[in-house]
Design a protein around this motif. Structure first.
Motif, PDB file in Angstrom:
ATOM      1  N   LYS A 618      44.860  71.010  21.082  1.00 19.14           N
ATOM      2  CA  LYS A 618      44.965  71.155  19.373  1.00 19.14           C
ATOM      3  C   LYS A 618      46.150  72.165  18.734  1.00 19.14           C
ATOM      4  CE  LYS A 618      41.900  73.649  16.899  1.00 19.14           C
ATOM      5  NZ  LYS A 618      40.944  73.322  15.838  1.00 19.14           N
ATOM      6  N   LEU A 619      46.519  73.283  19.210  1.00 17.27           N
ATOM      7  CA  LEU A 619      47.736  74.515  19.050  1.00 17.27           C
ATOM      8  C   LEU A 619      48.615  73.987  19.576  1.00 17.27           C
ATOM      9  CD1 LEU A 619      44.806  77.583  20.039  1.00 17.27           C
ATOM     10  CD2 LEU A 619      46.164  76.491  17.034  1.00 17.27           C
ATOM     11  N   ARG A 620      48.931  73.586  20.277  1.00 16.16           N
ATOM     12  CA  ARG A 620      49.815  73.370  21.028  1.00 16.16           C
ATOM     13  C   ARG A 620      50.462  72.184  20.636  1.00 16.16           C
ATOM     14  NH1 ARG A 620      49.761  74.092  27.786  1.00 16.16           N
ATOM     15  NH2 ARG A 620      49.720  76.668  27.803  1.00 16.16           N
ATOM     16  N   THR A 621      49.767  70.702  20.555  1.00 20.32           N
ATOM     17  CA  THR A 621      50.784  69.959  19.367  1.00 20.32           C
ATOM     18  C   THR A 621      50.704  70.297  18.104  1.00 20.32           C
ATOM     19  OG1 THR A 621      48.078  68.351  20.255  1.00 20.32           O
ATOM     20  CG2 THR A 621      49.644  67.260  18.325  1.00 20.32           C
ATOM     21  N   ALA A 622      50.729  70.964  17.453  1.00 21.11           N
ATOM     22  CA  ALA A 622      50.978  71.594  16.294  1.00 21.11           C
ATOM     23  C   ALA A 622      52.175  72.763  16.925  1.00 21.11           C
ATOM     24  CB  ALA A 622      49.933  72.546  15.713  1.00 21.11           C
ATOM     25  N   GLY A 623      52.726  72.504  18.028  1.00 22.74           N
ATOM     26  CA  GLY A 623      54.311  72.916  18.129  1.00 22.74           C
ATOM     27  C   GLY A 623      53.467  74.573  18.463  1.00 22.74           C
ATOM     28  N   LYS A 624      52.427  75.444  19.057  1.00 22.19           N
ATOM     29  CA  LYS A 624      52.563  77.005  19.236  1.00 22.19           C
ATOM     30  C   LYS A 624      52.314  77.364  20.585  1.00 22.19           C
ATOM     31  CE  LYS A 624      50.938  77.285  14.437  1.00 22.19           C
ATOM     32  NZ  LYS A 624      52.225  77.932  13.227  1.00 22.19           N
ATOM     33  N   THR A 625      52.774  78.717  21.199  1.00 22.01           N
ATOM     34  CA  THR A 625      52.532  79.043  22.117  1.00 22.01           C
ATOM     35  C   THR A 625      50.932  79.602  22.783  1.00 22.01           C
ATOM     36  OG1 THR A 625      55.030  79.008  22.239  1.00 22.01           O
ATOM     37  CG2 THR A 625      53.955  80.663  24.193  1.00 22.01           C
ATOM     38  N   VAL A 626      50.363  79.369  22.619  1.00 20.51           N
ATOM     39  CA  VAL A 626      49.113  79.250  23.388  1.00 20.51           C
ATOM     40  C   VAL A 626      49.085  80.628  24.467  1.00 20.51           C
ATOM     41  CG1 VAL A 626      46.983  78.949  23.579  1.00 20.51           C
ATOM     42  CG2 VAL A 626      48.463  77.481  21.906  1.00 20.51           C
ATOM     43  N   ASN A 627      48.456  81.474  24.774  1.00 24.23           N
ATOM     44  CA  ASN A 627      47.867  82.574  25.516  1.00 24.23           C
ATOM     45  C   ASN A 627      46.601  82.509  25.651  1.00 24.23           C
ATOM     46  OD1 ASN A 627      51.243  83.282  24.495  1.00 24.23           O
ATOM     47  ND2 ASN A 627      50.997  82.711  27.110  1.00 24.23           N
ATOM     48  N   VAL A 628      46.270  82.821  26.381  1.00 28.05           N
ATOM     49  CA  VAL A 628      44.907  83.229  26.771  1.00 28.05           C
ATOM     50  C   VAL A 628      44.411  84.489  27.447  1.00 28.05           C
ATOM     51  CG1 VAL A 628      43.989  81.100  26.768  1.00 28.05           C
ATOM     52  CG2 VAL A 628      43.812  82.601  28.544  1.00 28.05           C
ATOM     53  N   ARG A 629      43.303  85.307  27.284  1.00 29.82           N
ATOM     54  CA  ARG A 629      43.069  86.615  28.038  1.00 29.82           C
ATOM     55  C   ARG A 629      41.994  86.408  28.218  1.00 29.82           C
ATOM     56  NH1 ARG A 629      45.252  90.762  23.434  1.00 29.82           N
ATOM     57  NH2 ARG A 629      47.307  91.342  23.631  1.00 29.82           N
ATOM     58  N   ALA A 630      41.483  86.979  29.619  1.00 26.13           N
ATOM     59  CA  ALA A 630      39.775  86.990  30.589  1.00 26.13           C
ATOM     60  C   ALA A 630      39.345  86.294  30.410  1.00 26.13           C
ATOM     61  CB  ALA A 630      39.118  88.223  29.553  1.00 26.13           C
ATOM     62  N   LEU A 631      39.992  84.930  30.778  1.00 21.95           N
ATOM     63  CA  LEU A 631      39.462  83.110  30.929  1.00 21.95           C
ATOM     64  C   LEU A 631      38.685  83.027  32.001  1.00 21.95           C
ATOM     65  CD1 LEU A 631      38.937  80.736  28.656  1.00 21.95           C
ATOM     66  CD2 LEU A 631      41.862  80.223  30.258  1.00 21.95           C
ATOM     67  N   PRO A 632      37.724  82.648  32.090  1.00 24.35           N
ATOM     68  CA  PRO A 632      37.314  82.745  33.690  1.00 24.35           C
ATOM     69  C   PRO A 632      37.409  81.697  34.256  1.00 24.35           C
ATOM     70  CG  PRO A 632      35.284  82.682  31.747  1.00 24.35           C
ATOM     71  CD  PRO A 632      36.513  82.448  30.681  1.00 24.35           C
ATOM     72  N   PRO A 633      37.302  81.513  35.399  1.00 27.89           N
ATOM     73  CA  PRO A 633      38.839  81.122  36.775  1.00 27.89           C
ATOM     74  C   PRO A 633      38.191  79.174  36.799  1.00 27.89           C
ATOM     75  CG  PRO A 633      37.946  82.682  37.737  1.00 27.89           C
ATOM     76  CD  PRO A 633      37.548  82.935  36.592  1.00 27.89           C
ATOM     77  N   GLU A 634      36.746  79.642  36.359  1.00 25.15           N
ATOM     78  CA  GLU A 634      35.838  77.990  36.436  1.00 25.15           C
ATOM     79  C   GLU A 634      36.994  77.081  34.971  1.00 25.15           C
ATOM     80  OE1 GLU A 634      33.013  80.631  35.030  1.00 25.15           O
ATOM     81  OE2 GLU A 634      34.530  80.462  36.429  1.00 25.15           O
ATOM     82  N   ALA A 635      37.137  77.731  33.912  1.00 25.10           N
ATOM     83  CA  ALA A 635      38.178  77.145  32.382  1.00 25.10           C
ATOM     84  C   ALA A 635      39.270  76.550  32.646  1.00 25.10           C
ATOM     85  CB  ALA A 635      37.513  78.082  31.245  1.00 25.10           C
ATOM     86  N   THR A 636      39.701  78.188  33.272  1.00 21.45           N
ATOM     87  CA  THR A 636      41.260  77.495  33.985  1.00 21.45           C
ATOM     88  C   THR A 636      41.572  75.962  34.285  1.00 21.45           C
ATOM     89  OG1 THR A 636      41.745  80.397  33.759  1.00 21.45           O
ATOM     90  CG2 THR A 636      43.520  78.468  35.004  1.00 21.45           C
ATOM     91  N   ALA A 637      40.420  76.519  35.205  1.00 19.85           N
ATOM     92  CA  ALA A 637      40.622  75.242  36.497  1.00 19.85           C
ATOM     93  C   ALA A 637      39.931  73.814  35.683  1.00 19.85           C
ATOM     94  CB  ALA A 637      39.775  74.999  37.914  1.00 19.85           C
TER      95      ALA A 637
END
Length: 678
Positions: A618-637
């Motif tokens: 939703k954020l990327r569709t609105a043109g935002k640059t999204v960064n994450v911190r400390a996201l678990p590996p299974e959520a990243t995959a």
């Protein structure tokens, strides 16, 4: 031969106890099925522990042969199985029952021998050191530890164990009869089910002092199957119950009993107390669901119940006698004496008035597998058998394991829920092979046993042996026991089982916990224990999810002039996923870069990962640059495999979180942390 037990020491080699136990089991089984073996072993000098058992088998076979001497049957006719009849083994029924009762005893003493062998090995290795110290207290402590592990009473508690087990066996007798009537079977069916369950659970189970017998909870489950399809399918269902319980023990499913919350436990004991008291009302009727007894008999029963209850409460408080005489035994003796003292005015209602019990070898159960009267191709029958088996296995395990936990709290000693699954499963398998109704642990009788001083395996064994002896040998004596004496003990158990402190907790604890206590109590009384526990777990899980979802916080703050950070605090799961999505709205974020920081939270389930994925899309569709911190590996995959935003690229981690801190120079380190030159 000789073996070494230390430096330069030699001693004669003795056969281990477990090896002698296995040899005894093999010898008894061989002697049971092979007539030639019996003759050879009786002529040869047999070991002393085997002589009584071999003589019993020998005379049982001779009696069976004399009884059937007049019958001329063709060779091999005893192996023919005719549909619609019970399968006849080439072994007398008395011998089969003896083998079924001897197997748990042999296995138990094999376990004792294995434990003793392992303990003696350690003792021999440290024997010289103990002798040099001039003390043998370590050996005594090892014997006590072994006795506690196996559930064996010490010498000072043996009398209380025997007396407590004998009293409980008398209390289980009318209960087993009433449970047989509930299931729609003969009284002997429930009694022998109690013998098998009590013997296997006491010697092979995981809770010393716990009483297992035919149960009302399992009898209610079996009753519809018996009424619709008969006793044959019932024995198959009980056999499947034992297999399911063994499977539960093998897969360690018993550990899930730790997930039962305390409010569910309180509702369980409260409902069970009401069920125990309500079941005693049937003893005031002439027959099941029939009219009540005459008023004169009713008055005598009420007076006897009062004497039994007062004696059970007051006898343990006596100065000298109370230390050695169990309260239930004193109540039984006083109630019997009082009932016969007032018999000229108030005729007593005895066990003989409840049912007629055969005595001697006629009361033994018969081998009934494959059972008679079973249509093996009936799909409806198999559906009813499997459904009943699953329900009964769940009911039996829940009641038994909750009883284990309750006795653990009362006695302060740990029990093994996994081993109890094996004990219950083996008992139900043997009960199904002999066509009896099976059962589970009885919390009421277990509380009587523990309160009377029976906290070891001996008291539970005496209970099972007492049931068998009372039916086979002591039927004329047992049949004259007044029913009111036993009913008074069960009323005391009901009063002690009810958690009276929970009534005061209802106004202190949260409304969800109070609701769980009331619902579990009501469902236990109206339906059964398993259904009540499942409903209580469901309500408790919903209440926990709701309270945990309210603890989740999403902190929103700016980071510099071009970034906004959302920091998660708490668990993100199905209960808080929707709130997480609704809090992050792209139209309200003016900064071009958004950082999602999960360092202070936890991503627990699939609903949480789906909420994160939809939020980033939703954020990327609105043109935002999204960064994450400390996201678990299974959520990243998961995000990389399910992202649907146009032109999306693999997830970008925040540079601030990913940048590794630069290591300080050696000259800035403390002297203790500087690398030493080689």
């Amino acid at each position: 031969g000789r073996r070494s037990i230390g430096p330069g020491a030699m001693a004669p080699l003795r056969r281990p106890a477990w090896l002698r136990g296995c040899a005894a089991a093999c010898a008894l089984s061989w002697a049971a099925v092979a007539p030639t073996a019996r003759g050879v072993m009786l002529k040869a000098p047999a070991p002393a522990p085997l002589r009584p058992a071999l003589l019993t088998l020998h005379w049982a076979h001779r009696a069976h042969g004399a009884h059937n001497a007049s019958k001329q049957e063709p060779p091999g006719s005893d192996l023919v199985f005719t549909p619609g009849t019970n399968f006849q083994l080439p072994v007398p029924n008395e011998v089969l029952v003896a083998i079924a009762l001897l197997i748990p005893c042999v296995v138990f003493f094999v376990r004792v021998g294995v434990n003793a062998a392992s303990t003696s090995t350690v003792g021999e290795a440290t024997g010289d050191m103990i002798r040099r110290q001039g003390s043998f207290r370590a050996v005594d402590q090892g014997s006590r530890a072994r006795a506690m592990f196996m559930g064996l009473p010490s010498s000072g508690d043996t009398v209380r164990e025997v007396l407590s087990g004998a009293v409980v066996s008398l209390g289980c007798l009318p209960e087993a009869i009433s449970f047989s009537m509930i299931a729609g079977m003969s009284p002997l069916n429930g009694i022998w089910a109690g013998v098998f369950l009590g013997l296997y659970s006491s010697l092979l189970g995981g809770r010393p002092g716990m009483i297992s017998c035919s149960s009302g909870a399992t009898a209610v489950v079996l009753a519809p199957l018996v009424r619709s399809h008969g006793i044959g399918p019932m024995s198959i269902s009980v056999l499947l119950v034992g297999l399911l319980q063994l499977l539960a023990g093998k897969n360690r499913l018993s550990r899930f009993i730790a997930l039962v919350p305390h409010p569910v436990m309180l509702g369980f004991v409260n409902g069970l107390a009401v069920v125990i008291a309500r079941s005693q009302l049937e003893q005031f009727r002439t027959e099941q669901d029939g009219p009540f007894v005459e008023p004169v008999v009713m008055q005598g029963m009420l007076l006897t119940i009062a004497v039994s209850m007062v004696t059970a409460v007051g006898a343990p408080k006596l100065p000298v006698v109370g230390k050695f005489l169990p309260g239930p035994l004193a109540a039984m003796v006083c109630a019997i004496a009082f009932s016969y003292a007032i018999s000229p005015w108030f005729p007593p209602r005895t066990l003989a008035d409840v049912t007629i019990l055969p005595s001697g070898l006629e009361s033994l159960p018969s081998w009934s597998f494959p059972p008679a009267g079973v249509d093996w191709g009936d799909i409806d029958m198999w559906a009813a058998v499997i459904t009943t088996a699953c329900r009964m296995a769940l009911v039996g395990l829940v009641e038994s394991l909750l009883t284990v936990k309750l006795l653990d709290q009362i006695t302060g000693t740990p029990g093994s829920t996994r081993r109890e699954c094996f004990g219950q499963g083996l008992g139900n398998i043997v009960a199904g092979l002999f066509g009896t109704q099976g059962g589970c642990a009885l919390i009421g009788q277990s509380l009587i046993n523990v309160s009377g001083g029976g906290q070891g395996r001996l008291s539970s064994f005496i209970m099972a042996a007492g049931l068998a002896v009372s039916v086979v040998f002591a039927t004329p004596l047992v049949s004259h026991i007044p029913v009111a004496a036993l009913v008074g003990l069960m009323f005391i158990v009901s009063i002690n089982t009810f958690a009276w402190g929970s009534l005061g907790l209802l106004s202190i604890i949260s409304w969800t916990d109070a609701l769980v206590i009331l619902v579990v109590t009501g469902v236990t009384i109206a339906v059964d224990l398993a259904t009540a526990v499942v409903i209580g777990l469901f309500i408790s899980a919903l209440a926990f999810a709701w309270s945990a979802a309210k603890e989740v916080k999403l902190v929103d703050e700016r980071e510099g002039a071009h970034a906004r950070v959302f920091r998660l605090q708490g668990p993100l799961f199905f209960g808080s996923a929707m709130s997480f999505q609704s809090r992050i709205r792209p139209e309200r974020i003016a900064e071009p870069r958004v950082v999602l920081d999960f360092a202070g939270g936890k991503v627990l389930d699939h609903s949480a990962m789906e909420a994160i994925t939809k939020t980033i899309d939703k954020l990327r569709t609105a043109g935002k640059t999204v960064n994450v911190r400390a996201l678990p590996p299974e959520a990243t995959a998961y995000f990389r495999s399910t992202s649907t935003a146009p032109g999306s690229s693999p997830i970008k981690a925040d540079a601030q979180a990913e940048a590794a801190p630069e290591a300080p120079a050696a000259e800035h380190l403390p002297a203790c942390e500087r690398p030493r030159p080689r």
